[in-house]
Design an enzyme around this catalytic site. Structure first.
Site, PDB file in Angstrom:
ATOM      1  N   LYS A  15      58.560  -5.137 -24.442  1.00  0.00           N
ATOM      2  CA  LYS A  15      58.840  -4.209 -25.506  1.00  0.00           C
ATOM      3  C   LYS A  15      59.817  -3.419 -25.032  1.00  0.00           C
ATOM      4  O   LYS A  15      60.799  -3.161 -25.844  1.00  0.00           O
ATOM      5  CB  LYS A  15      57.490  -3.557 -25.691  1.00  0.00           C
ATOM      6  CG  LYS A  15      56.397  -4.187 -26.601  1.00  0.00           C
ATOM      7  CD  LYS A  15      56.659  -4.475 -27.902  1.00  0.00           C
ATOM      8  CE  LYS A  15      55.892  -4.996 -28.753  1.00  0.00           C
ATOM      9  NZ  LYS A  15      56.384  -5.566 -29.991  1.00  0.00           N
ATOM     10  N   ALA A  21      57.764  -7.520 -36.934  1.00  0.00           N
ATOM     11  CA  ALA A  21      57.423  -8.730 -36.493  1.00  0.00           C
ATOM     12  C   ALA A  21      57.709  -9.060 -35.162  1.00  0.00           C
ATOM     13  O   ALA A  21      58.861  -8.452 -34.436  1.00  0.00           O
ATOM     14  CB  ALA A  21      57.837  -9.835 -37.273  1.00  0.00           C
ATOM     15  N   VAL A  41      47.130   1.327 -32.329  1.00  0.00           N
ATOM     16  CA  VAL A  41      47.183   1.426 -33.987  1.00  0.00           C
ATOM     17  C   VAL A  41      45.845   1.000 -34.372  1.00  0.00           C
ATOM     18  O   VAL A  41      45.364  -0.229 -34.122  1.00  0.00           O
ATOM     19  CB  VAL A  41      48.417   0.327 -34.408  1.00  0.00           C
ATOM     20  CG1 VAL A  41      48.299   0.645 -36.116  1.00  0.00           C
ATOM     21  CG2 VAL A  41      49.558   0.715 -33.903  1.00  0.00           C
ATOM     22  N   ASP A  72      61.799 -17.786 -38.843  1.00  0.00           N
ATOM     23  CA  ASP A  72      61.162 -17.981 -37.873  1.00  0.00           C
ATOM     24  C   ASP A  72      62.080 -17.026 -36.739  1.00  0.00           C
ATOM     25  O   ASP A  72      63.211 -17.331 -36.630  1.00  0.00           O
ATOM     26  CB  ASP A  72      60.651 -19.035 -37.077  1.00  0.00           C
ATOM     27  CG  ASP A  72      60.008 -19.325 -36.023  1.00  0.00           C
ATOM     28  OD1 ASP A  72      59.871 -18.297 -34.984  1.00  0.00           O
ATOM     29  OD2 ASP A  72      58.793 -20.224 -35.824  1.00  0.00           O
ATOM     30  N   SER A 126      44.630  -3.786 -30.979  1.00  0.00           N
ATOM     31  CA  SER A 126      44.100  -2.280 -30.815  1.00  0.00           C
ATOM     32  C   SER A 126      42.652  -2.383 -31.571  1.00  0.00           C
ATOM     33  O   SER A 126      41.779  -1.961 -31.047  1.00  0.00           O
ATOM     34  CB  SER A 126      44.844  -1.260 -31.316  1.00  0.00           C
ATOM     35  OG  SER A 126      46.086  -1.169 -30.701  1.00  0.00           O
ATOM     36  N   GLY A 146      51.248  -9.317 -40.764  1.00  0.00           N
ATOM     37  CA  GLY A 146      51.133  -8.553 -40.040  1.00  0.00           C
ATOM     38  C   GLY A 146      50.312  -7.258 -40.366  1.00  0.00           C
ATOM     39  O   GLY A 146      50.358  -6.780 -41.297  1.00  0.00           O
TER      40      GLY A 146
END
Length: 343
Positions: free
Chosen positions: A162, A85, A190, A64, A202, A13
């Site tokens: 979130k 993640a 970000v 996972d 972003s 990531g």
């Protein structure tokens, strides 16, 4: 106390790779999770571009977030866990549970495995989306005390996911944590140098702006922060005794419109000036387009929304000093130009 083992989830990531770089530079051992062994080479490529030459303190485990398999092995002998993640948000979801349930379950899976294997502290990468959504007529900067109001209308499922996953994390710590410590980092948009063509959503707007794909920008304001400073805040939240039980907004405290972003790019990269937009699109046009194109729904939900944020807590409590939003935006664009990403 360096050479302690830190688990970082989702090593390929955008934020995770920067966290791994800084941990290795500071002498920690890192074990990172990947969903398939094909990602090992990608992670090493990202880290190499970020300046890492020695991989002897880095190891990989397959795990996972949607499965219980292997998490015990992932956590074995580690002191800290940093959890950036998140199941990738799908833009074509049938119902919002497709976005919300994997986010909540993934966080709880990591926390349970951390608690059961004697981890000292977990740092969870949450989001500004867990703070700002659903507040009408706001006129004071958002802080860590704020939570998104999920009872408001038109909350995008990404913001819901979130908010609910971070709420679930704090509830778990309170009721089932048995002494496990938790801190969260909640970044605004970000930015910062990309290390490959795989990066955060972003950053995609910078690519689209420089490629001339955006003829007029929507009326959206946002905070921006450099990925290197977001990574640094995770490390501070991991080790500072004061950070236990705290949330930290990762923001420079500046708010820019999308036109401001285009103007920064125009001033810094004159070669691309004729591709960059100079006009703001009327809200009604964006809202109408969002009825047809699901990808624009999140954009439409942010039109004209107040977006001031405060960096005060991270600065005073953790002595964190981020680069300016302008520096972060310029670094994003420069890295994309250097890597040949801009077509």
């Amino acid at each position: 106390m360096k050479n302690q083992l830190v688990v970082v989830t989702g090593g390929s990531g955008f934020i995770a790779s920067r966290i791994i770089i800084q941990l290795l530079e500071q002498g920690y051992s890192v074990r990172t999770t990947i969903r398939s062994s094909k990602k090992i080479e990608l992670v090493k490529k990202l880290l190499t571009r970020g300046g890492i030459k020695d991989f002897s303190n880095l190891s990989f485990e397959m795990a996972d977030l949607t499965s219980d398999n292997n998490w015990e092995k992932v956590m074995n002998d580690a002191t800290y866990v940093i959890h950036p993640a998140s199941p990738t948000p799908t833009l074509h979801f049938k119902n919002e549970d497709e976005m919300i349930k994997p986010a909540v379950n993934g966080v709880l899976r990591v926390l349970k495995a951390s608690r059961d294997n004697g981890i000292k502290r977990v740092v969870l990468t949450s989001a500004y989306g867990a703070i700002f959504a659903g507040h009408k007529n706001r006129n004071t900067p958002y802080t860590e005390k704020d939570w998104s109001n999920l009872n408001a209308k038109n909350i995008h499922p990404y913001q819901k996911s979130k908010t609910l996953s971070e709420r679930a994390a704090w509830d778990f710590i309170k009721n089932q944590g048995h002494g496990l410590e938790l801190s969260t980092v909640n970044p605004v948009g970000v930015m910062g140098p990309v290390l490959a063509s795989d990066y955060s959503h972003s950053n995609i707007q910078i690519q689209q702006l420089l490629e001339g794909k955006i003829k007029a920008v929507p009326n959206i304001n946002s905070g921006y922060v450099d990925v290197r400073d977001v990574a640094n805040l995770h490390l501070l939240a991991m080790t500072s005794p004061k950070a236990n039980g705290e949330r930290f907004l990762a923001t420079t405290g500046e708010t820019l419109s999308m036109l401001d972003v285009a103007n920064i790019l125009r001033e810094t990269f004159p070669k691309y000036a004729d591709k960059l937009p100079t006009k703001v699109m009327p809200n009604i046009l964006v809202k109408t387009a969002a009825l047809i194109d699901p990808k624009l729904r999140m954009v439409a939900s942010l039109l004209g929304v107040y977006a001031e944020t405060s960096k005060e807590k991270a600065v005073t409590m953790l002595d964190w000093h981020p680069r300016s939003a302008k520096e972060a935006i310029i670094a994003t664009a420069q890295s994309m130009i250097d890597l040949g990403i801009i077509k």
